[in-house]
Design an enzyme around this catalytic site. Structure first.
Site, PDB file in Angstrom:
ATOM      1  N   SER A 254      -7.711  18.631 -40.932  1.00 37.19           N
ATOM      2  CA  SER A 254      -8.557  19.436 -41.817  1.00 37.19           C
ATOM      3  C   SER A 254      -9.789  19.848 -41.023  1.00 37.19           C
ATOM      4  CB  SER A 254      -9.004  18.582 -43.017  1.00 37.19           C
ATOM      5  OG  SER A 254     -10.091  19.182 -43.691  1.00 37.19           O
TER       6      SER A 254
ATOM      7  N   TYR B  79     -12.268  10.727 -46.770  1.00 33.72           N
ATOM      8  CA  TYR B  79     -11.249  11.725 -46.388  1.00 33.72           C
ATOM      9  C   TYR B  79     -11.600  12.322 -45.023  1.00 33.72           C
ATOM     10  CZ  TYR B  79      -8.475  16.073 -46.698  1.00 33.72           C
ATOM     11  OH  TYR B  79      -7.607  17.111 -46.449  1.00 33.72           O
TER      12      TYR B  79
HETATM   13  P1  NAD Z   1      -1.057  18.223 -52.408  1.00 31.58           P
HETATM   14  O1  NAD Z   1      -1.695  17.139 -53.193  1.00 31.58           O
HETATM   15  O2  NAD Z   1      -0.430  19.369 -53.121  1.00 31.58           O
HETATM   16  O3  NAD Z   1       0.058  17.632 -51.428  1.00 31.58           O
HETATM   17  C1  NAD Z   1       0.007  16.349 -50.890  1.00 31.58           C
HETATM   18  C2  NAD Z   1       1.415  15.802 -50.880  1.00 31.58           C
HETATM   19  O4  NAD Z   1       1.399  14.507 -50.292  1.00 31.58           O
HETATM   20  C3  NAD Z   1       2.009  15.660 -52.286  1.00 31.58           C
HETATM   21  O5  NAD Z   1       3.355  16.086 -52.260  1.00 31.58           O
HETATM   22  C4  NAD Z   1       1.927  14.158 -52.536  1.00 31.58           C
HETATM   23  O6  NAD Z   1       2.897  13.693 -53.426  1.00 31.58           O
HETATM   24  C5  NAD Z   1       2.151  13.643 -51.122  1.00 31.58           C
HETATM   25  N1  NAD Z   1       1.719  12.257 -50.970  1.00 31.58           N
HETATM   26  C6  NAD Z   1       0.540  11.698 -51.300  1.00 31.58           C
HETATM   27  N2  NAD Z   1       0.537  10.380 -51.038  1.00 31.58           N
HETATM   28  C7  NAD Z   1       1.769  10.099 -50.512  1.00 31.58           C
HETATM   29  C8  NAD Z   1       2.398   8.918 -50.049  1.00 31.58           C
HETATM   30  N3  NAD Z   1       1.774   7.721 -50.086  1.00 31.58           N
HETATM   31  N4  NAD Z   1       3.659   8.990 -49.553  1.00 31.58           N
HETATM   32  C9  NAD Z   1       4.309  10.171 -49.539  1.00 31.58           C
HETATM   33  N5  NAD Z   1       3.778  11.335 -49.984  1.00 31.58           N
HETATM   34  C10 NAD Z   1       2.525  11.286 -50.470  1.00 31.58           C
HETATM   35  O7  NAD Z   1      -2.171  18.744 -51.396  1.00 31.58           O
HETATM   36  P2  NAD Z   1      -2.082  19.835 -50.235  1.00 31.58           P
HETATM   37  O8  NAD Z   1      -3.295  20.655 -50.363  1.00 31.58           O
HETATM   38  O9  NAD Z   1      -0.771  20.484 -50.200  1.00 31.58           O
HETATM   39  O10 NAD Z   1      -2.267  18.890 -48.941  1.00 31.58           O
HETATM   40  C11 NAD Z   1      -1.277  18.749 -47.926  1.00 31.58           C
HETATM   41  C12 NAD Z   1      -1.937  18.260 -46.655  1.00 31.58           C
HETATM   42  O11 NAD Z   1      -2.839  19.274 -46.191  1.00 31.58           O
HETATM   43  C13 NAD Z   1      -2.788  17.000 -46.837  1.00 31.58           C
HETATM   44  O12 NAD Z   1      -2.678  16.181 -45.699  1.00 31.58           O
HETATM   45  C14 NAD Z   1      -4.191  17.552 -46.966  1.00 31.58           C
HETATM   46  O13 NAD Z   1      -5.153  16.618 -46.594  1.00 31.58           O
HETATM   47  C15 NAD Z   1      -4.115  18.715 -45.995  1.00 31.58           C
HETATM   48  N6  NAD Z   1      -5.128  19.755 -46.199  1.00 31.58           N
HETATM   49  C16 NAD Z   1      -5.122  20.524 -47.331  1.00 31.58           C
HETATM   50  C17 NAD Z   1      -6.096  21.513 -47.464  1.00 31.58           C
HETATM   51  C18 NAD Z   1      -6.136  22.423 -48.694  1.00 31.58           C
HETATM   52  O14 NAD Z   1      -7.141  23.148 -48.842  1.00 31.58           O
HETATM   53  N7  NAD Z   1      -5.140  22.453 -49.547  1.00 31.58           N
HETATM   54  C19 NAD Z   1      -7.049  21.698 -46.474  1.00 31.58           C
HETATM   55  C20 NAD Z   1      -7.028  20.884 -45.329  1.00 31.58           C
HETATM   56  C21 NAD Z   1      -6.045  19.922 -45.204  1.00 31.58           C
END
Ligand code: NAD
Length: 259
Positions: A150, A163
């Protein structure tokens, strides 16, 4: 030229695991990789939520399968990889995407919050990378790991201390893994997204606070999941054969916003 581009980014036959693929970015990554020809293994805690995605991908003629996975449990990671090995014969690419976040002031976080966030985003990604790399090394197979970090790994924002710390750890771990796994022909890179509009943050991004945030992004827009496609296909395919230990920022310029 088209033939060269297609060949460079071709994922045909590549066996790819996407963790946390039941929603948001992971779901999008699975669709993108499948469309590029990959055999996609999608994994998350609730398999029933993955079945719709698998059905959709198979209907479109892609190779997809679902696996139960909780990245906070090493046994669950081992069981998931055993099941993938039995079905696909192993993995070529792993997208370490599973993650959780929370928003609280520093003084309001407790130990439970800290453990939940760090255990998933940092230790979980470590365990998945380690177990995947072990199998690639044992099978003498080249491989590729992609960690989803991130821009909070390098910048700070209010309310997301644990985080940000976990993502900073994962960012640095990417380079440590790259250093040690290069001799086994395993490349390790990261994508650092900025704020990407997904179902999860849609409400916030369209709120007044979200508008204030958007106004500080140099491009004045939040990225879409599809804005990550180029970085994902670059790092997952042979197009990045010479890259390891790299982190690609996709954030509309947010991380280089002026102070
Ligand atoms: P999201 O909550 O939609 O997706 C996260 C996924 O991880 C979900 O499917 C959830 O069920 C799964 N998950 C959580 N804990 C878990 C575990 N213990 N075992 C297996 N699966 C697990 O959020 P997102 O925005 O799609 O995030 C995806 C990745 O991208 C994350 O690592 C997040 O930190 C990163 N990210 C997202 C953004 C954003 O703006 N959306 C920005 C920077 C980084």
């Amino acid at each position: 030229m088209n033939a060269l581009v297609n060949k460079l980014f071709d994922m045909s036959g590549q066996r790819v695991l996407v963790t946390g693929a039941s929603s948001g970015l992971g779901l999008h990554f699975a669709r993108t990789l499948a469309a590029a020809g990959a055999r996609v293994a999608v994994a998350a805690r609730r398999v029933e939520r993955l079945n719709d995605l698998v059905g959709e991908l198979r209907l479109a003629g892609h190779d997809a399968s679902a696996y139960e996975l909780d990245v906070t449990s090493r046994q669950s990671v081992i069981d998931c990889m055993d099941a993938i090995e039995a079905q696909l014969g192993g993995l070529d690419v792993v997208v370490n995407n599973a993650g959780v976040s929370d928003t609280k002031r520093v003084l309001d976080y407790n130990d439970h919050d800290w453990h939940a966030i760090v255990d998933t985003n940092l230790r979980g990604a470590w365990v998945v990378a380690q177990e995947a790399a072990r199998r690639m090394v044992e099978a003498r197979r080249a491989g590729c790991l992609i960690n989803i970090t991130s821009i909070l790994a390098s910048r700070v924002g209010g309310g997301v201390g644990p985080y940000s710390a976990a993502k900073a750890g994962l960012s640095h771990l990417t380079r440590s893994l790259a250093l040690e796994l290069a001799r086994h022909d395993i490349r390790v890179n990261a994508i650092a997204p900025g704020y990407i509009a997904t179902d999860i943050n849609d409400g916030f991004l369209h709120s007044e606070a979200g508008e204030r945030l958007r106004s500080r992004i140099p491009s004045r827009r939040f990225c879409a999941s599809s804005d990550l496609d180029g970085a994902l296909l670059l790092l997952a395919s042979g197009a990045s054969r010479g890259m390891t230990g790299a982190e690609i920022i996709v954030d509309g310029g947010h991380a280089c916003a002026g102070l």
